[in-house]
Design an enzyme around this catalytic site. Structure first.
Site, PDB file in Angstrom:
ATOM      1  N   TYR A   1       7.446  16.832  20.125  1.00 33.30           N
ATOM      2  CA  TYR A   1       7.699  18.155  19.536  1.00 33.30           C
ATOM      3  C   TYR A   1       8.585  18.036  18.290  1.00 33.30           C
ATOM      4  O   TYR A   1       8.270  18.565  17.226  1.00 33.30           O
ATOM      5  CB  TYR A   1       8.358  19.063  20.581  1.00 33.30           C
ATOM      6  CG  TYR A   1       8.936  20.336  20.014  1.00 33.30           C
ATOM      7  CD1 TYR A   1       8.114  21.389  19.630  1.00 33.30           C
ATOM      8  CD2 TYR A   1      10.318  20.486  19.845  1.00 33.30           C
ATOM      9  CE1 TYR A   1       8.649  22.558  19.094  1.00 33.30           C
ATOM     10  CE2 TYR A   1      10.856  21.645  19.318  1.00 33.30           C
ATOM     11  CZ  TYR A   1      10.020  22.677  18.942  1.00 33.30           C
ATOM     12  OH  TYR A   1      10.552  23.828  18.403  1.00 33.30           O
TER      13      TYR A   1
ATOM     14  N   SER B   1      13.138  23.089  13.642  1.00 32.11           N
ATOM     15  CA  SER B   1      13.925  23.080  14.881  1.00 32.11           C
ATOM     16  C   SER B   1      15.113  22.126  14.783  1.00 32.11           C
ATOM     17  O   SER B   1      15.041  21.088  14.116  1.00 32.11           O
ATOM     18  CB  SER B   1      13.008  22.625  16.019  1.00 32.11           C
ATOM     19  OG  SER B   1      13.753  22.183  17.120  1.00 32.11           O
TER      20      SER B   1
HETATM   21  C1  UD2 Z   1      17.979  20.236  20.781  1.00 33.75           C
HETATM   22  C2  UD2 Z   1      16.619  20.782  20.848  1.00 33.75           C
HETATM   23  O1  UD2 Z   1      15.655  20.051  21.002  1.00 33.75           O
HETATM   24  N1  UD2 Z   1      16.506  22.116  20.719  1.00 33.75           N
HETATM   25  C3  UD2 Z   1      15.208  22.760  20.652  1.00 33.75           C
HETATM   26  C4  UD2 Z   1      14.607  22.898  22.037  1.00 33.75           C
HETATM   27  O2  UD2 Z   1      15.447  23.660  22.870  1.00 33.75           O
HETATM   28  P1  UD2 Z   1      16.251  23.094  24.117  1.00 33.75           P
HETATM   29  O3  UD2 Z   1      15.490  22.008  24.788  1.00 33.75           O
HETATM   30  O4  UD2 Z   1      17.634  22.828  23.659  1.00 33.75           O
HETATM   31  O5  UD2 Z   1      16.295  24.424  25.056  1.00 33.75           O
HETATM   32  P2  UD2 Z   1      16.243  24.623  26.631  1.00 33.75           P
HETATM   33  O6  UD2 Z   1      16.618  26.029  26.841  1.00 33.75           O
HETATM   34  O7  UD2 Z   1      14.932  24.149  27.175  1.00 33.75           O
HETATM   35  O8  UD2 Z   1      17.377  23.649  27.193  1.00 33.75           O
HETATM   36  C5  UD2 Z   1      18.748  23.934  27.032  1.00 33.75           C
HETATM   37  C6  UD2 Z   1      19.553  23.070  27.970  1.00 33.75           C
HETATM   38  O9  UD2 Z   1      19.202  23.339  29.333  1.00 33.75           O
HETATM   39  C7  UD2 Z   1      18.856  22.167  30.031  1.00 33.75           C
HETATM   40  N2  UD2 Z   1      17.810  22.544  31.006  1.00 33.75           N
HETATM   41  C8  UD2 Z   1      16.630  23.070  30.555  1.00 33.75           C
HETATM   42  C9  UD2 Z   1      15.652  23.480  31.451  1.00 33.75           C
HETATM   43  C10 UD2 Z   1      15.884  23.311  32.826  1.00 33.75           C
HETATM   44  O10 UD2 Z   1      15.062  23.614  33.695  1.00 33.75           O
HETATM   45  N3  UD2 Z   1      17.081  22.777  33.239  1.00 33.75           N
HETATM   46  C11 UD2 Z   1      18.048  22.389  32.375  1.00 33.75           C
HETATM   47  O11 UD2 Z   1      19.110  21.895  32.786  1.00 33.75           O
HETATM   48  C12 UD2 Z   1      18.408  21.183  28.956  1.00 33.75           C
HETATM   49  O12 UD2 Z   1      18.612  19.858  29.398  1.00 33.75           O
HETATM   50  C13 UD2 Z   1      19.331  21.571  27.796  1.00 33.75           C
HETATM   51  O13 UD2 Z   1      20.588  20.926  27.913  1.00 33.75           O
HETATM   52  O14 UD2 Z   1      13.349  23.530  21.959  1.00 33.75           O
HETATM   53  C14 UD2 Z   1      13.347  24.819  21.368  1.00 33.75           C
HETATM   54  C15 UD2 Z   1      11.909  25.297  21.335  1.00 33.75           C
HETATM   55  O15 UD2 Z   1      11.330  25.181  22.593  1.00 33.75           O
HETATM   56  C16 UD2 Z   1      13.933  24.794  19.968  1.00 33.75           C
HETATM   57  O16 UD2 Z   1      13.111  24.119  19.059  1.00 33.75           O
HETATM   58  C17 UD2 Z   1      15.313  24.135  20.014  1.00 33.75           C
HETATM   59  O17 UD2 Z   1      15.833  24.045  18.702  1.00 33.75           O
END
Ligand code: UD2
Length: 349
Positions: free
Chosen positions: A183, A158
């Protein structure tokens, strides 16, 4: 049902009923390969979604009558999905004995390991479970590869391993010693332990660092799907931070291209241990992500502004020079097009 084609290779896919796994299996079957899918239908999100993913992956489009008894529904899925080319096992990777009986029953050419407890923020609540599944579960598979002489292994890592690295874009040779969530740490651990199995037991291995994957069948907890769902229901969206956090969101078709090219690479080479970024090299901040969804849905979100969440990194951006040079990776979905396709799927489903 499945096209009856001549089988070329036997692939074991773990997590094959999930978002990425079901797309991969669909592609592998279409290419005439045999696939064994190991999935535990974990309750991280509804097993109904995973059953639908599975049926789509094998191109079974008839209605599925859910009894809403999970065990019964999965047994029914197993009975309608089995064929000479596809076998589904309802199996947890923490259970080594259960895995062993599957390895005994099949000749496996290559393992593509996608099963994991995903999700950055939940890992802070349940770190021990993340350790059990993502580390011990993965080691169980490597132990069995060692015992059964399986020498080719592709593993999902990831972008989270880069933590809050200030350097952009992220390259595979960057230091990844400072993850900021359990994670991310389990994924980094998988890369490191994977190297041990490569070195000691000569298992060829490709570790793919996926950068926030989206597209049809995306997990409902991931922000793009979650926001689309909530906006369409006129519900508040939890919006973390000030909108400047940014991600290299990667479209599912590009990820499948990257995995299938990694398969080709690992099958044509020996003594391989490679870590490869699979992203788009395109940074989209949260404000832009939200406005793109809004314009595709033709609706405005009701935002609930919340603080930035612990474990969330500020920005990701993949340097994909290595993926292009080594495996011929060619991502070609820009964010606008990808969201358009995602929202079309969402409105259709
Ligand atoms: C940088 C990072 O760690 N990326 C990993 C993480 O995805 P991410 O945590 O990047 O994905 P996500 O879709 O949960 O979040 C994307 C963006 O949306 C924002 N957000 C999310 C949910 C919400 O309710 N509100 C909101 O504002 C969050 O702060 C981020 O800026 O996990 C995935 C698996 O699960 C993958 O492994 C990705 O590679």
């Amino acid at each position: 049902m499945l096209l009856q084609k001549k089988s070329q290779m036997n692939y074991l896919v773990t997590g094959g009923s999930g978002f990425i796994g079901s797309h991969l299996i669909e592609q592998l079957l279409q290419n005439g390969h045999s696939v064994i899918n190991i999935d535990n239908f974990d309750d991280f999100y509804s097993y109904h979604i995973k059953i639908k993913n599975t049926l789509e992956s094998i191109q079974h489009f008839s209605e599925f009558d859910f009894t809403n008894k999970k065990e019964d529904d999965i047994q029914k899925l197993i009975s309608i999905s089995q064929s000479g080319y596809y076998k589904l096992y309802y199996q947890d990777i923490r259970d080594k004995k259960g895995l062993e009986s599957i390895f005994k029953n099949h000749t496996i050419d290559l393992v593509i390991h996608l099963a994991a407890l995903a999700g950055v923020r939940p890992s802070i609540e349940r770190p021990l479970e993340y350790e059990e599944v993502n580390i011990r579960g993965t080691m169980n598979l490597w132990e069995l590869c060692k015992d059964f002489g399986i020498k080719k292994f592709i593993c999902a890592s990831s972008s989270s391993v880069y933590g809050n690295s200030k350097k952009s874009p992220f390259t595979e040779t960057d230091n990844v010693d400072t993850p900021i969530s359990p994670y991310a740490a389990t994924k980094k651990c998988g890369e490191v332990l994977g190297h041990v199995y490569h070195d000691l037991h000569h298992i060829d291995m490709v570790q793919l660092r996926f950068f926030t994957v989206y597209g049809p069948r995306q997990r409902p907890d991931l922000a793009i799907h979650k926001f689309t769902q909530l906006i369409s229901e006129d519900k508040e969206i939890p919006f973390y931070g000030d909108g400047t956090t940014a991600r290299d969101y990667t479209y599912i078709d590009d990820i499948i291209d990257g995995i299938t090219k990694s398969i080709h690479y690992i099958e044509s080479n020996h003594n391989v241990y490679e870590i490869i970024n699979l992203g788009e090299n395109q940074v989209i901040n949260l404000n832009e992500m939200l406005s793109t969804i809004e314009s595709n849905l033709g609706k405005t979100a009701i935002k609930k502004n919340l603080p930035m969440q612990p474990g969330d990194v500020q920005k990701t951006n993949a340097d994909i020079t290595k993926a292009k040079a080594l495996i011929g990776y060619k991502p070609d979905t820009n964010f606008q097009n990808g969201i358009k396709k995602f929202v079309e799927w969402f409105l259709r489903k």
